[in-house]
Design a protein around this motif. Structure first.
Motif, short mmCIF file in Angstrom:
data_model
loop_
_atom_site.label_atom_id
_atom_site.label_comp_id
_atom_site.label_asym_id
_atom_site.label_seq_id
_atom_site.Cartn_x
_atom_site.Cartn_y
_atom_site.Cartn_z
N GLU A 28 31.34 -6.71 25.76
CA GLU A 28 32.78 -6.81 26.04
C GLU A 28 33.61 -8.25 24.94
OE1 GLU A 28 35.05 -6.21 29.02
OE2 GLU A 28 33.51 -4.98 30.34
N ASP A 29 34.67 -7.20 24.24
CA ASP A 29 35.01 -8.90 23.40
C ASP A 29 33.99 -9.28 22.35
OD1 ASP A 29 37.55 -8.15 24.50
OD2 ASP A 29 36.89 -9.03 26.58
N LEU A 30 33.19 -8.96 21.18
CA LEU A 30 32.31 -8.89 21.11
C LEU A 30 32.51 -8.39 20.09
CD1 LEU A 30 29.69 -10.64 22.50
CD2 LEU A 30 31.29 -12.09 21.51
N ALA A 31 32.68 -8.98 18.43
CA ALA A 31 32.88 -7.92 17.33
C ALA A 31 31.11 -7.75 16.62
CB ALA A 31 33.00 -9.05 16.20
N PRO A 32 30.76 -6.26 16.60
CA PRO A 32 29.36 -6.46 15.94
C PRO A 32 29.02 -7.14 15.08
CG PRO A 32 30.65 -4.21 16.09
CD PRO A 32 31.29 -5.44 15.97
N GLU A 33 29.46 -7.86 13.92
CA GLU A 33 28.84 -8.63 12.84
C GLU A 33 28.41 -10.12 13.69
OE1 GLU A 33 32.83 -7.44 12.94
OE2 GLU A 33 32.24 -5.79 11.24
N ARG A 37 25.03 -10.80 13.19
CA ARG A 37 23.94 -12.38 13.05
C ARG A 37 23.29 -12.66 13.47
NH1 ARG A 37 24.92 -15.46 8.89
NH2 ARG A 37 24.87 -17.85 9.28
N ASN A 38 23.32 -12.66 14.63
CA ASN A 38 22.07 -13.25 15.40
C ASN A 38 21.18 -12.44 16.08
OD1 ASN A 38 24.06 -16.03 16.87
ND2 ASN A 38 25.46 -14.28 17.34
N MET A 39 21.20 -10.98 15.93
CA MET A 39 20.75 -10.36 15.55
C MET A 39 19.34 -10.08 14.65
SD MET A 39 20.78 -6.33 16.18
CE MET A 39 21.39 -5.95 17.83
N THR A 40 19.68 -10.92 13.91
CA THR A 40 19.26 -10.75 12.66
C THR A 40 18.59 -12.24 12.49
OG1 THR A 40 21.07 -11.14 10.94
CG2 THR A 40 20.29 -8.81 11.40
N ASN A 41 18.52 -13.68 13.21
CA ASN A 41 18.43 -14.33 12.95
C ASN A 41 16.83 -14.85 13.60
OD1 ASN A 41 18.40 -17.35 12.60
ND2 ASN A 41 20.36 -17.99 13.20
N ILE A 42 15.84 -15.01 12.53
CA ILE A 42 14.35 -14.39 13.58
C ILE A 42 13.92 -16.03 14.29
CG2 ILE A 42 13.33 -12.27 12.48
CD1 ILE A 42 12.05 -14.87 11.29
N SER A 43 14.78 -16.83 14.00
CA SER A 43 14.51 -18.24 14.39
C SER A 43 15.52 -18.32 15.33
CB SER A 43 15.15 -19.76 13.28
OG SER A 43 16.37 -19.14 13.37
N ASN A 44 15.41 -17.61 16.30
CA ASN A 44 16.61 -17.77 17.75
C ASN A 44 15.74 -16.45 18.45
OD1 ASN A 44 18.43 -19.42 17.38
ND2 ASN A 44 19.86 -17.91 16.14
N LEU A 163 18.34 -8.15 25.54
CA LEU A 163 19.06 -7.57 25.15
C LEU A 163 20.48 -7.97 25.44
CD1 LEU A 163 18.74 -3.81 24.99
CD2 LEU A 163 18.79 -5.48 22.59
N GLY A 164 20.69 -8.42 27.22
CA GLY A 164 20.75 -9.43 27.37
C GLY A 164 21.17 -11.05 27.48
N ARG A 165 20.13 -11.48 26.86
CA ARG A 165 20.44 -12.50 26.32
C ARG A 165 20.88 -12.98 25.03
NH1 ARG A 165 14.59 -13.04 28.41
NH2 ARG A 165 14.63 -14.58 30.61
N LEU A 166 20.51 -11.78 23.99
CA LEU A 166 21.35 -11.73 22.98
C LEU A 166 23.26 -11.89 22.87
CD1 LEU A 166 21.69 -11.46 19.89
CD2 LEU A 166 20.53 -8.95 20.22
N VAL A 167 22.84 -10.48 24.07
CA VAL A 167 25.09 -10.84 24.14
C VAL A 167 25.85 -12.61 24.90
CG1 VAL A 167 26.54 -9.71 25.71
CG2 VAL A 167 24.61 -8.81 23.91
N GLU A 168 24.77 -13.18 25.05
CA GLU A 168 25.24 -14.44 25.70
C GLU A 168 24.96 -15.13 24.49
OE1 GLU A 168 26.48 -14.67 29.13
OE2 GLU A 168 26.97 -12.63 29.16
N TRP A 169 24.18 -15.60 24.14
CA TRP A 169 24.08 -16.52 23.43
C TRP A 169 25.08 -15.92 22.10
CZ3 TRP A 169 21.41 -20.90 22.48
CH2 TRP A 169 22.04 -20.75 20.65
N SER A 170 25.53 -14.40 21.74
CA SER A 170 25.90 -14.29 21.19
C SER A 170 27.63 -14.49 21.25
CB SER A 170 26.34 -12.67 20.43
OG SER A 170 25.72 -12.62 20.67
N LYS A 171 28.11 -14.65 22.75
CA LYS A 171 29.26 -15.21 23.06
C LYS A 171 29.60 -16.36 22.75
CE LYS A 171 29.93 -11.95 26.84
NZ LYS A 171 29.31 -11.55 28.01
N LYS A 172 28.83 -17.01 22.59
CA LYS A 172 28.69 -18.72 22.60
C LYS A 172 28.63 -19.44 20.90
CE LYS A 172 26.51 -19.29 27.23
NZ LYS A 172 25.30 -20.04 27.97
N HIS A 173 27.77 -18.22 20.75
CA HIS A 173 27.47 -18.71 18.76
C HIS A 173 27.51 -18.32 17.67
CE1 HIS A 173 25.10 -21.53 22.07
NE2 HIS A 173 25.06 -22.33 21.55
N TYR A 174 28.22 -18.47 16.55
CA TYR A 174 28.36 -17.49 15.99
C TYR A 174 27.57 -17.88 14.59
CZ TYR A 174 30.32 -14.08 12.23
OH TYR A 174 30.41 -13.18 11.28
#
Length: 174
Positions: A28-33, A37-44, A163-174
């Motif tokens: 919720e309340d997260l832009a796909p972009e 950006r976090n999904m495509t960053n393999i360092s994470n 996937l849950g961790r990806l969403v949580e990380w995306s809420k905190k980091h861009y």
């Protein structure tokens, strides 16, 4: 809005296999972009999937950690396996289009011998106006051959956690 699903090439995605899994979470309340950006960053990726102990591009001159179309990279797992991968589909999300990454990999055991083939697909959906901007983040993985004694659903549980961790990380980091 375009509704989409994960599609594997022939020879993969045996849905009744112990080595096929899919999972999805809502964000919720997260832009796909932002998720993209976090999904495509393999360092994470090891932040989302802790079984990954090492990940890097095959070409050491690739210094940007974001994967791209036809990118080749590898990752090691905590069980000693190494997976060499190539991106076979890379579609950025748009207002009406799902973002999609598909990766084909070859799995090598700790002894260096090829043990399996796999396909991983990741998707980030488009916001659903009916659900207050909620979007779906999904993944599926399928192996070429069944893995002996693979516990049913363990792969799906790990995908869901990642996937849950990806969403949580995306809420905190861009």
């Amino acid at each position: 809005m375009i509704i989409d699903k994960i599609n594997f090439k022939p020879g993969y995605a045996k849905e009744d296999s112990r080595t096929f899994a899919s999972a999805g979470v809502e964000a919720e309340d997260l832009a796909p972009e932002r998720i993209w950006r976090n999904m495509t960053n393999i360092s994470n990726w090891n932040r989302y999937y802790p079984s990954i102990t090492d990940i890097d591009f095959e070409n050491p001159s690739d210094i940007d950690p974001h994967i791209y179309d036809k990118a080749q990279f590898y990752f090691r797992l905590d069980d000693g396996d190494k997976v060499r991968c190539q991106v076979i589909c890379f579609t950025h999300p748009k207002d009406d289009r799902v973002g999609r990454i598909a990766v084909q990999g070859t799995v090598f055991g700790s002894d260096g011998r090829q043990t399996n083939g796999m396909v991983l697909e990741l998707m980030v959906g488009v916001p659903d106006a009916k659900k207050h901007g909620c979007l779906t983040v999904a993944a599926a993985v399928s192996f070429k051959q069944e893995i002996e004694n693979a516990p049913k659903n363990i792969i799906g549980d790990k995908l869901l956690e990642a996937l849950g961790r990806l969403v949580e990380w995306s809420k905190k980091h861009y």
